[in-house]
Design an enzyme around this catalytic site. Structure first.
Site, PDB file in Angstrom:
ATOM      1  N   GLU B 162       0.844  -1.201   0.000  1.00 17.28           N
ATOM      2  CA  GLU B 162       0.000   0.000   0.000  1.00 17.28           C
ATOM      3  C   GLU B 162       0.873   1.242   0.000  1.00 17.28           C
ATOM      4  O   GLU B 162       2.015   1.218   0.441  1.00 17.28           O
ATOM      5  CB  GLU B 162      -0.943   0.029   1.198  1.00 17.28           C
ATOM      6  CG  GLU B 162      -0.402  -0.499   2.491  1.00 17.28           C
ATOM      7  CD  GLU B 162       0.847   0.155   2.982  1.00 17.28           C
ATOM      8  OE1 GLU B 162       0.926   1.393   2.916  1.00 17.28           O
ATOM      9  OE2 GLU B 162       1.753  -0.569   3.444  1.00 17.28           O
ATOM     10  N   GLU B 305       4.451  -0.566   1.436  1.00 16.74           N
ATOM     11  CA  GLU B 305       4.666  -0.758  -0.020  1.00 16.74           C
ATOM     12  C   GLU B 305       4.627  -2.235  -0.421  1.00 16.74           C
ATOM     13  O   GLU B 305       4.805  -2.556  -1.590  1.00 16.74           O
ATOM     14  CB  GLU B 305       6.040  -0.242  -0.496  1.00 16.74           C
ATOM     15  CG  GLU B 305       6.376   1.170  -0.220  1.00 16.74           C
ATOM     16  CD  GLU B 305       7.765   1.550  -0.758  1.00 16.74           C
ATOM     17  OE1 GLU B 305       8.470   0.676  -1.322  1.00 16.74           O
ATOM     18  OE2 GLU B 305       8.130   2.717  -0.625  1.00 16.74           O
TER      19      GLU B 305
END
Lengths: 335, 335
Positions: B162, B305
């Site tokens: 994310e 991430e």
């Protein structure tokens, strides 16, 4: 070791596109390798792992779950590629060498095993010194010579593994003498000794340390009294790697006992050591604490062979890829 | 999920040339993948990682160390290959997709970003619901559709990451509501909020949870009240992956909040989840405990991430190489 390059690498980490510190130990490994290699972007292109093998007279006391013949059977498995460390070496492109420091079962027939036997296994250290001072020196020299060979071939990261039925017993006793701690608390299942058999192992090792203790007034004497040929070879290898400027990635319990011996013999070795993994073997925590070491992985492994170092090498690869390959904020046009 | 293949894979592990259990979690991962893939020798040949991005209205309350424009700046960095997860994906051959679920800054100009914006960031959940029920459903559907696309392309291991400035705040509030725990204890520095700023973040989140709590009587309502678009998309992706029989390797704190939501919505999702790493973010431990999850690595990472999952993927590769590549005792002629 360069403080200047450490600071430059740290400055680079703080410019990469992430919050400072957000990659945790991956950042620390890259920065440490930058300091050791004296360049802002460190790299490992020729990683090498040497498995040192030796047998242990103390297995006569029933301290291991496996028969002594397994030592040489596993050497065959290393060179044939079926052992865990061989699989990992293949996966990661790590050069693998196998060195006979002194097995009971002859193994000259095994193509690919480097032959340097000091003696056919150590003496039973519950009864007498494991090896003479001359034998200890010879075993230390085996490790140094392997590192010299690899250094000449361009090795830029060194790992050591070990094979030897009974060698968690030797490592536990060596750790007890070097740390001046109770051997029982440092003794675990090794390859799988449990229950009454573990209690027996602990009794044998307590008696061995009690026998040796009055005779030991130096780290080398601890090695001679209760060590092992492969432990000595790893110690010699670690010291020579540090002298030659090769960073070392240390494996688990047994390798860390050798690393502590190396650091006690020459404290300058310490800064060349990275630590691969935290073993499930209970004595490992005490050794790591004495060395102020924070291993990269903790997967409940307890195999030896250098397998923990080889797994951790994957993390080193990742750390270097990130350090060298990530964009800085300026390069990404951020901020 | 096949209990039979789990037992067959476990039997294989116990025949490999090592003491049973000596490879620790590496054994467990291989056995779990065998059960999920229904074969004795599992393999991952098409690993895929999708980064879902979204913005958060709550950043108006000063809960993040970075300005909101960084969300889209980082999307550019993902597709350009300079971000941590992009470096790791390249290193390991992991396919990387980047999906805009709803950023404030427009990003249609970024080639390579899949455009599925639900809204230009969530509403400020300290004042009102983050999103409507319809918006939540749309965001959940984004994740499901990405997994359907990857499934059609042969994906056999799914990871989600994310990006969204402020999303540790959303994850902390969502975790507090799902776990029914105090949000303050679940709130940490995120990208680097410390000291007085951290106290302020904790106060804002405590007030947000206090506002939302009376309005929440289901996991979906918790998502709508305090969640994020990228959190919803990850949840939808995890649920669809489980339905389609794709094992999932979960990233850190924020992804685990989405995973808990997915498991609360459909408990059958749980067995498809492997957990990559233990984040330094304090709320992660509570989420992992609620899911009875034991992550593979613990390197002090706190980046998001999908970077933790990508690092852990290296361990999965090692686990499979060992499981499939090691010799059995019979093959090695031992015992």
């Amino acid at each position: 070791v360069s403080e200047s390059f450490r600071q430059q690498a740290l400055a680079r980490q703080n410019q990469l596109t992430k919050p400072p510190g957000a990659l945790g130990q991956l950042e620390q490994v890259a920065v440490q390798l930058a300091a050791l290699q004296q360049r802002v972007k460190p790299a490992v292109q020729n990683p090498q792992l040497v498995v040192f093998a030796g047998d242990h007279g103390v297995v006569a006391q029933g301290v291991s779950a496996f028969p002594q013949a397994v030592t040489v059977a596993m050497l065959s498995n290393f060179v044939a590629g079926g052992a865990a460390v061989a699989v990992l070496a293949r996966l990661h492109g790590i050069g693998l060498s196998v060195v006979n420091c002194g097995t009971v079962t002859p193994c000259e027939h095994l193509a690919g095993v480097i032959q340097c036997p000091v003696m056919p296994g150590t003496q039973d250290f519950s009864q007498q010194p494991a090896m003479s001072p001359a034998q200890a020196q010879q075993a230390l020299r085996i490790g140094a010579e392997q590192v010299e060979r690899l250094h000449a071939e361009g090795c830029d990261l060194f790992m050591a593994g070990e094979m030897g039925i009974g060698n968690t017993s030797a490592a536990s006793c060596l750790a007890a003498l070097l740390l001046q701690q109770d051997v029982v608390a440092l003794t675990g299942p090794g390859t799988g000794v449990q229950g009454a058999a573990l209690s027996h192992k602990q009794q044998v090792l307590a008696a061995s340390v009690a026998r040796a203790q009055p005779l030991v007034s130096s780290p080398l004497q601890a090695l001679e009294q209760v060590g092992g040929l492969e432990l000595a070879a790893m110690c010699g290898a670690f010291m020579r790697a540090a002298q030659l400027g090769i960073p070392v990635l240390v494996d688990g319990f047994i390798a860390t006992a050798s690393a502590l011996l190396a650091v006690q013999l020459n404290p300058g070795v310490r800064e060349w050591l990275l630590f691969g993994h935290r073993s499930a073997e209970p004595g490992h925590a005490a050794l790591l604490q004495a060395l102020a070491a924070e291993p990269l992985i903790q997967l409940g492994m307890r195999l030896g062979e250098g397998s923990g170092a080889a797994v951790a090498y994957g993390v080193v690869q990742q750390a270097l890829a990130l350090h060298n390959g990530m964009a800085t904020f300026a390069e990404a046009g951020i901020g």
